[in-house]
Design a protein around this motif. Structure first.
Motif, short mmCIF file in Angstrom:
data_model
loop_
_atom_site.label_atom_id
_atom_site.label_comp_id
_atom_site.label_asym_id
_atom_site.label_seq_id
_atom_site.Cartn_x
_atom_site.Cartn_y
_atom_site.Cartn_z
N GLY A 63 29.00 40.90 51.38
CA GLY A 63 29.16 40.71 49.95
C GLY A 63 30.00 39.48 49.68
N ALA A 64 30.38 39.30 48.41
CA ALA A 64 31.19 38.14 48.03
C ALA A 64 32.15 38.57 46.93
CB ALA A 64 30.29 37.02 47.55
N MET A 65 33.44 38.42 47.21
CA MET A 65 34.47 38.81 46.26
C MET A 65 35.32 37.58 45.91
SD MET A 65 34.27 42.36 46.30
CE MET A 65 35.91 42.98 45.96
N PHE A 66 36.00 37.65 44.79
CA PHE A 66 36.75 36.48 44.31
C PHE A 66 38.20 36.82 44.02
CE2 PHE A 66 32.36 35.63 43.21
CZ PHE A 66 32.21 34.30 43.55
N PHE A 67 39.04 35.80 44.07
CA PHE A 67 40.27 35.82 43.32
C PHE A 67 39.98 34.98 42.10
CE2 PHE A 67 44.07 34.05 41.60
CZ PHE A 67 44.87 35.16 41.49
N GLN A 68 39.99 35.50 40.95
CA GLN A 68 40.17 36.87 40.54
C GLN A 68 39.15 37.17 39.46
OE1 GLN A 68 43.91 37.58 38.46
NE2 GLN A 68 43.97 35.53 37.70
N TRP A 69 39.19 38.39 38.93
CA TRP A 69 38.21 38.77 37.91
C TRP A 69 38.41 37.95 36.63
CZ3 TRP A 69 33.85 40.41 36.25
CH2 TRP A 69 33.71 40.81 34.91
N ARG A 70 39.59 38.05 36.02
CA ARG A 70 39.82 37.38 34.72
C ARG A 70 40.98 36.40 34.88
NH1 ARG A 70 38.95 38.39 29.16
NH2 ARG A 70 37.90 40.40 29.43
N ALA A 71 40.80 35.18 34.39
CA ALA A 71 41.85 34.16 34.52
C ALA A 71 43.11 34.61 33.80
CB ALA A 71 41.36 32.84 33.95
N SER A 72 44.25 34.47 34.47
CA SER A 72 45.53 34.89 33.90
C SER A 72 45.97 33.93 32.80
CB SER A 72 46.61 34.88 34.98
OG SER A 72 46.24 35.70 36.06
N ARG A 73 46.74 34.46 31.84
CA ARG A 73 47.31 33.59 30.81
C ARG A 73 48.67 33.07 31.22
NH1 ARG A 73 48.46 35.93 25.71
NH2 ARG A 73 49.01 33.79 25.27
N ALA A 74 49.36 33.85 32.05
CA ALA A 74 50.74 33.50 32.39
C ALA A 74 50.91 33.50 33.91
CB ALA A 74 51.70 34.51 31.76
N GLY A 75 52.04 32.96 34.33
CA GLY A 75 52.37 33.02 35.75
C GLY A 75 51.87 31.81 36.52
N ALA A 76 52.09 31.84 37.82
CA ALA A 76 51.88 30.67 38.67
C ALA A 76 50.42 30.30 38.84
CB ALA A 76 52.51 30.92 40.04
N GLU A 77 49.49 31.23 38.59
CA GLU A 77 48.09 30.94 38.94
C GLU A 77 47.19 30.87 37.72
OE1 GLU A 77 47.26 31.19 42.95
OE2 GLU A 77 47.68 33.33 42.96
N LYS A 78 47.77 30.49 36.58
CA LYS A 78 46.95 30.49 35.35
C LYS A 78 45.89 29.40 35.34
CE LYS A 78 50.86 28.44 32.90
NZ LYS A 78 51.84 28.85 33.92
N PHE A 79 46.05 28.40 36.22
CA PHE A 79 45.01 27.35 36.28
C PHE A 79 44.04 27.57 37.43
CE2 PHE A 79 48.54 25.20 33.99
CZ PHE A 79 47.91 25.22 32.75
N HIS A 80 44.03 28.77 37.99
CA HIS A 80 43.06 29.13 39.02
C HIS A 80 41.82 29.67 38.34
CE1 HIS A 80 41.36 30.97 42.60
NE2 HIS A 80 42.30 30.41 43.33
N SER A 81 40.66 29.27 38.83
CA SER A 81 39.41 29.75 38.23
C SER A 81 39.26 31.26 38.44
CB SER A 81 38.23 29.02 38.87
OG SER A 81 38.24 29.25 40.27
N ALA A 82 38.33 31.85 37.72
CA ALA A 82 38.10 33.30 37.79
C ALA A 82 36.65 33.56 37.42
CB ALA A 82 39.04 34.02 36.84
N MET A 83 36.24 34.83 37.59
CA MET A 83 34.87 35.16 37.19
C MET A 83 34.74 35.11 35.67
SD MET A 83 34.29 38.25 39.92
CE MET A 83 32.53 38.51 39.72
N VAL A 84 35.79 35.57 34.98
CA VAL A 84 35.83 35.38 33.52
C VAL A 84 36.86 34.28 33.27
CG1 VAL A 84 36.24 36.45 31.29
CG2 VAL A 84 35.37 37.85 33.18
N PRO A 85 36.39 33.06 33.00
CA PRO A 85 37.34 31.95 32.85
C PRO A 85 38.02 31.96 31.48
CG PRO A 85 35.09 31.17 32.57
CD PRO A 85 35.00 32.64 32.87
N HIS A 86 39.00 31.08 31.29
CA HIS A 86 39.63 30.97 29.97
C HIS A 86 38.58 30.66 28.90
CE1 HIS A 86 43.68 31.31 31.45
NE2 HIS A 86 43.52 30.30 32.30
N ALA A 87 37.51 29.95 29.30
CA ALA A 87 36.46 29.59 28.33
C ALA A 87 35.67 30.81 27.87
CB ALA A 87 35.53 28.56 28.95
N GLY A 88 35.82 31.94 28.55
CA GLY A 88 35.09 33.14 28.15
C GLY A 88 33.69 33.18 28.73
N THR A 89 32.85 33.99 28.10
CA THR A 89 31.54 34.22 28.69
C THR A 89 30.49 33.18 28.28
OG1 THR A 89 31.09 35.76 26.90
CG2 THR A 89 31.84 36.70 28.97
N ASP A 90 30.81 32.37 27.28
CA ASP A 90 29.88 31.28 26.94
C ASP A 90 30.24 30.07 27.81
OD1 ASP A 90 28.05 29.60 25.89
OD2 ASP A 90 29.07 29.34 23.95
#
Ligand code: GLA
Length: 674
Positions: free
Chosen positions: A343-370
């Protein structure tokens, strides 16, 4: 194996609901269903939330999250949060904060600040693990346990007094007597003999270079002490959660973690899992990915494994957070699957708003689903759904590459004959040369049986035990073809030079001795002459004395001019090649072509350079993954006799005349017929 009941490939990521209000959890689960998520890693950093005060637990929120996921048919890879002891723990036990080699005690405020020898840490970790196991050990949503997070990074070694006492215990267990330790460490040199165990310290910062055997043993001790903590948690979970596999996420790529001996750890987990992040700046970073995936499969003995983290796009901890190109995430994910991941898993599901990794990509990015990332995440879920049949099949490899973390640790220590010696660089260079020849690689410990592979390469094995030397000799005598690169076979497990001329552990198999090392000045090159054409080397050369080996290329210039540079030794039913300088891609390709011919490996000529072709075979069928990393379409013929009844699974692509075209940047997976 996760998802055993549902026979799906795992798809999902680290899920950190504690960073979000509860209404977002409902949106998360709805989106997970839309993307085809099957599994999430939960609670990795939740210790402070689960045990807000010592011995006082709050599981209500986690109960609700797990129920929500379970109701949606999403499995849970439940973590023990022991990588992040809470602030209250460190205030009560400041001695559990690790101490650097220079004597700096690291503070709370990041993560992974752990002295693995601390009894207070061990007790607290066991308590939260037991509490989680008791509460969720038999919950039907829990498909796997995720112990800790990435042991070995960001810090593994601790030089505090508690670690010092633990190191002495480890040394007593290893050596039994001080005489044995003094002999192993060569303490006669620089008057370092120990008369009492209590005199021994970790190799803390010292005026000049520290005893290399002491440093090597401390590195082994550090890996072992973290492993003991993993085992403690694993055993608690086995007791409380029978039948549920326990893992911890490795970082086997030598680019990403250099402190853990994964050969030892691979035997301890129920399923090997790995995290991999692209070296974003590298234009051909898919090669480093493939190497990590092959190494991961190999530390698990070839069994299927699981990619537990990678990124949908940019990471936040490299110099530049370079976004993945369209299609790159799918290529990366499916390359891991091709090489054995279930399979294939990611860090992380939803991009964080705060903390050290808020600029790390995610499956649900800051841009949202569009967003492109979300659309590609949904597509990837569908692709993985179409590949359920590959579960349980095994990646087929052509070549063995010998790799050993302990040898790497030893070679990296100070005062080697040249600062340009670099074990990791050689392994990566040999791997890239094999990748470009379209060969799949199994990694092997130097003492492991290599006979399943007709060709074995040893890019750099400075530390070679006598047993490993015999193993390689037997492999060649029995018909194997071996390629050994310079500065291998030099020292034993205590970093002591093998008796006699170099390369002590490999003289017999290679049929030569090294009279003198000839490291080159910075930037200088040497020219090699041979019947197959001239080659260029740099960094290193040697004065060689053949003793049975024939010269295939010789030095045309440089410090060893006129002498052998690359040799070939017939021994028993096999052949051993030796390369005494650093070759670039062309030189390695020339040697591997010649050695491949000795090994009877049919060359895979005529395939586009960045078309990655990998097979997974098993009872579930035979699958060919074709990953086109190039900007142009690539076509190739299916293997002889496999076209009848074959089907392409991702796009339903036509297999006209047994030939498949993979569009630029795309992936195709063929279930082979025939
Ligand atoms: C590691 C960690 C994650 C996260 C990612 C970011 O793999 O396990 O928690 O920090 O890196 O790339």
């Amino acid at each position: 194996m996760p998802n055993a009941a549902t026979a799906r490939l795992a798809y999902g990521g680290d899920y950190n609901p504690e960073q979000w209000p509860e209404e977002v959890w409902h949106e998360d689960v709805a989106l997970m269903r839309e993307a085809g998520v099957t599994l999430v890693s939960l609670g990795i950093f939740s210790w402070a939330r689960l045990e807000p005060r010592e011995g006082e637990f709050d599981f209500a929120w986690l109960d609700r999250v797990i129920e929500l996921l379970h109701a949606a048919g999403i499995g849970v890879d439940l973590a023990t949060p022991t990588v992040v002891p809470p602030a209250w723990f460190y205030r009560a036990h400041p001695e559990a904060l690790p101490v650097s080699r220079e004597g700096v005690r690291w503070e709370f405020g990041s993560r992974g600040a752990i002295c693995h020898s601390s009894p207070a840490y061990q007790r607290a970790a066991a308590r939260i693990t037991r509490a989680l196991g008791e509460r969720y050990g038999r919950h039907p949503a829990v498909e796997m346990w995720h112990v800790h997070n990435e042991y070995g990074v960001p810090v593994l070694e601790c030089y505090c007094d508690t670690s010092a006492a633990d190191f002495r215990r480890w040394l007593r267990d290893t050596y039994g007597t001080l005489d044995a330790l003094n002999a192993a460490w060569g303490t006669a040199f620089w008057g370092q003999a120990y008369g009492e165990w209590s005199e021994i310290q970790p190799p803390r910062a010292a005026p000049t270079t520290t005893n290399p055997a002491q440093r090597l043993d401390f590195a082994r001790f550090a890996s072992d002490s973290a492993l003991a903590n993993f085992r403690r948690e694993r055993d608690i979970l086995h007791e409380l959660s029978p039948g549920v596999p326990v893992t911890t996420n490795f970082m086997v790529s030598p680019t990403q973690c250099d402190t853990i001996d994964y050969w030892a750890w691979g035997r301890e987990v129920d399923i090997v899992t790995n995290d991999h992040y692209l070296v974003a700046e590298d234009d051909r970073n898919h090669i480093n990915l493939s190497m990590a995936a092959d190494l991961t499969r190999s530390v698990g003995g070839g069994k299927p494994w699981l990619l537990l983290e990678h990124s949908t796009s940019a990471v936040n901890w490299q110099p530049r957070g370079i976004a993945k190109r369209p299609g790159e995430m799918a290529r990366n994910s499916l390359a891991h699957v091709a090489r054995g991941s279930e399979g294939a898993m990611f860090f992380q599901w939803r991009a964080s708003r705060a903390g050290a990794e808020k600029f790390h990509s995610a499956m649900v990015p800051h841009a949202g689903t569009d967003s492109r990332i979300w659309r590609e995440a949904v597509d990837l879920g569908a692709h993985l759904g179409a590949l359920a049949g590959v579960r349980g099949t095994r990646t087929a490899a052509d070549v063995a590459m010998v790799w050993d973390w302990q040898s790497w640790w030893a070679q990296k220590l100070e005062w080697r004959p040249s600062e340009d010696l670099d074990t990791r660089e050689r392994a990566e260079a040999f791997y890239a040369a094999l990748f470009d020849r379209h060969f799949t690689v199994d990694f092997a410990h130097p003492e492991a049986d290599l006979t399943a592979h007709p060709l074995a390469v040893v890019p750099a094995l400075y530390l070679t035990t006598a047993r490993a030397g015999e193993n390689l000799r037997r492999y060649v005598e029995a018909g194997g073809t071996l390629v050994v690169s310079y500065f291998s076979g030099i020292v034993d497990e205590h970093d002591a030079v093998h008796p006699g001329p170099h390369p002590g552990a490999l003289r017999d198999v290679l049929g030569l001795t090294v009279e003198e090392f000839q490291p080159l000045r910075a930037g200088r090159t040497v020219t090699l002459d041979g019947a197959a054409g001239p080659l260029t080397g740099d960094v290193w050369a040697e004065t060689l004395r053949p003793a049975g080996a024939e010269t295939v290329w010789s030095y045309a210039d440089g410090p060893a001019a006129g002498g052998p540079a690359i040799t070939r030794h017939r021994l028993g039913d096999g052949t051993a090649w030796y390369v005494s300088c650093r070759l670039g891609a062309d030189g390695l390709d020339a040697v591997l072509a010649a050695a491949g011919a000795d090994a009877g490996l049919a060359p895979r000529d005529g395939l586009p350079r960045d078309l990655e072709l990998v097979r997974r075979d098993g009872e579930g069928g035979r699958y060919l993954f074709a990953i086109n990393h190039a900007d142009a379409d690539a076509s190739f013929d299916l293997p002889a006799g496999t076209a009848d009844g074959a089907a392409e699974l991702l796009a339903g692509a036509p297999l006209t005349g047994g030939r498949l075209t993979v569009p630029a940047g795309a992936v195709r997976v063929v279930r082979l017929g025939g």
